[in-house]
Design an enzyme around this catalytic site. Structure first.
Site, PDB file in Angstrom:
ATOM      1  N   PRO A   2      65.267  44.617 -22.183  1.00 15.71           N
ATOM      2  CA  PRO A   2      65.506  43.290 -22.641  1.00 15.71           C
ATOM      3  C   PRO A   2      64.176  42.586 -22.868  1.00 15.71           C
ATOM      4  CG  PRO A   2      66.636  43.808 -20.556  1.00 15.71           C
ATOM      5  CD  PRO A   2      65.964  45.014 -21.021  1.00 15.71           C
ATOM      6  N   GLU A   3      63.995  42.062 -24.037  1.00 19.10           N
ATOM      7  CA  GLU A   3      62.814  41.232 -24.319  1.00 19.10           C
ATOM      8  C   GLU A   3      63.200  39.778 -24.048  1.00 19.10           C
ATOM      9  OE1 GLU A   3      60.888  42.311 -28.049  1.00 19.10           O
ATOM     10  OE2 GLU A   3      61.710  44.329 -27.934  1.00 19.10           O
ATOM     11  N   HIS A  98      74.391  53.249 -10.471  1.00 17.83           N
ATOM     12  CA  HIS A  98      73.069  52.614 -10.517  1.00 17.83           C
ATOM     13  C   HIS A  98      73.115  51.131 -10.150  1.00 17.83           C
ATOM     14  CE1 HIS A  98      71.429  56.322 -12.020  1.00 17.83           C
ATOM     15  NE2 HIS A  98      72.288  56.325 -13.027  1.00 17.83           N
ATOM     16  N   ARG A 126      67.267  53.345 -15.036  1.00 13.01           N
ATOM     17  CA  ARG A 126      65.904  53.900 -15.023  1.00 13.01           C
ATOM     18  C   ARG A 126      65.054  53.347 -13.893  1.00 13.01           C
ATOM     19  NH1 ARG A 126      63.768  54.086 -21.149  1.00 13.01           N
ATOM     20  NH2 ARG A 126      62.194  55.398 -20.193  1.00 13.01           N
ATOM     21  N   LYS A 166      39.365  40.436 -29.865  1.00  8.18           N
ATOM     22  CA  LYS A 166      40.102  41.689 -29.641  1.00  8.18           C
ATOM     23  C   LYS A 166      39.974  42.640 -30.811  1.00  8.18           C
ATOM     24  CE  LYS A 166      43.623  42.409 -26.881  1.00  8.18           C
ATOM     25  NZ  LYS A 166      43.161  42.422 -25.515  1.00  8.18           N
TER      26      LYS A 166
END
Length: 287
Positions: A2-3, A98, A126, A166
């Site tokens: 999920p972003e 899970h 995961r 950068k």
DNA sequence: AGGGGGACCTGTGCGC
DNA sequence: TGCGCACAGGTCCCCC
């Protein structure tokens, strides 16, 4: 994971069954997920009231009446399921294999009898997600986060200044949570497409104008996704199980081989690897 | 010091 | 049908 838009969607789903309620019972089904759970996790939560559930980047931030703050991060495959009754759920709607954490919140006496209290189940196949408990003033793993993309603290000039020194490709820079906090692989690809910028461009070559377009596109891409209820991906569903539909609007992510959505372009979406992760883009209209 | 690659996990989907 | 490999939304850590 999920972003940002998915985490915001989860927050909106959890707030009504968590805010203003007490943690009546906390169950841990294992000692760690990505990291060990904090010392005395259960003891520090039980009895505390969750006063406010907010979001910072991809973190869920729960302010507690104890003065501590519970941080929750969903990693790649974390999700919350809301049930009522007791664990394991007997509804058969999901596999409890899970389910790692189960919060039983206090009921609303007006509408809920004792056995109808909400169960908030954290499920994460995961196990890349994690939870932290912070003392007042401690930011924990949020310490290094850059500006929140939908806030006024993020803008074209702010982005330009951050990219100036950068040398990494812009794709990598936008995934760096210190530059801007909350983007992930999908929305970086989508925002770069919208701004007509190649993921291969080196960060320090972006002009002020390009940073203006890019920051605007980041905001609009995220806002649209939140409005749509977050994307639906294999491991993501809104907390109530409702499916989002933003996936149908991906212009480039996971669209390898398809025609560029811009009819006048005529290009084809490519997939390349950058820093071990897939980037999707159109090399005809992203320069 | 910044940046790239690997590690951490399980599940799924594909080609053979 | 079964097996093996590639790949998946994120972050952290190590090494150059």
């Amino acid at each position: 994971m999920p972003e940002l838009p998915e985490v915001e969607t989860v927050r909106r789903g959890l707030a009504p069954v968590m805010e203003g309620r007490r943690f009546e019972h906390v169950q841990l089904n294992r000692a760690d997920i990505r990291f060990p759970f904090p010392d005395d996790f259960i003891g520090r939560l039980q009895g505390a009231v969750l006063e406010r559930l907010s979001r910072r980047a991809k973190f869920l931030v729960a302010e507690l009446s104890s003065g501590e703050t519970l941080l929750m991060h969903l990693g790649m495959s974390g999700r919350f399921v809301i049930e009522t009754g007791s664990w394991p759920p007997d509804s058969g709607t999901h596999n409890p294999k899970h389910d790692h954490v189960v919060f039983t919140m206090s009921g609303d006496d007006k509408t809920m009898s004792g056995k109808d209290r909400p169960l908030i189940i954290y499920n994460d196949p995961r196990r890349f997600g994690f939870m932290e408990l912070l003392k007042a003033g401690d930011k924990g793993r949020m310490a290094e986060l850059g500006p929140e993309p939908l806030s006024n603290s993020f803008s074209g000039p702010v982005l330009h200044a951050a990219l100036r020194a950068k040398k990494a490709p812009i794709k990598s820079a936008l995934l760096d949570q210190r530059i801007v906090a909350g983007l992930g692989n999908i929305y970086v690809c989508e925002a770069l497409y919208g701004a007509h910028i190649s993921p291969l461009r080196l960060s320090n070559t972006l002009s002020e104008d390009e940073c203006e377009f890019l920051s605007a596109d980041i905001k609009s891409t995220l806002a649209l996704a939140i409005e749509a209820g977050g994307s639906t991906l294999k491991d993501f569903a809104a907390v109530d199980g409702a499916l989002g539909y933003f996936q149908h609007r991906f212009k480039v992510y996971d669209q390898k081989g398809k025609a560029c959505p811009d009819k006048h372009c005529g290009g084809t979406i490519s997939r390349i690897k950058q820093s071990g992760r897939s980037s999707f883009y159109c090399d005809m209209c992203q320069k």
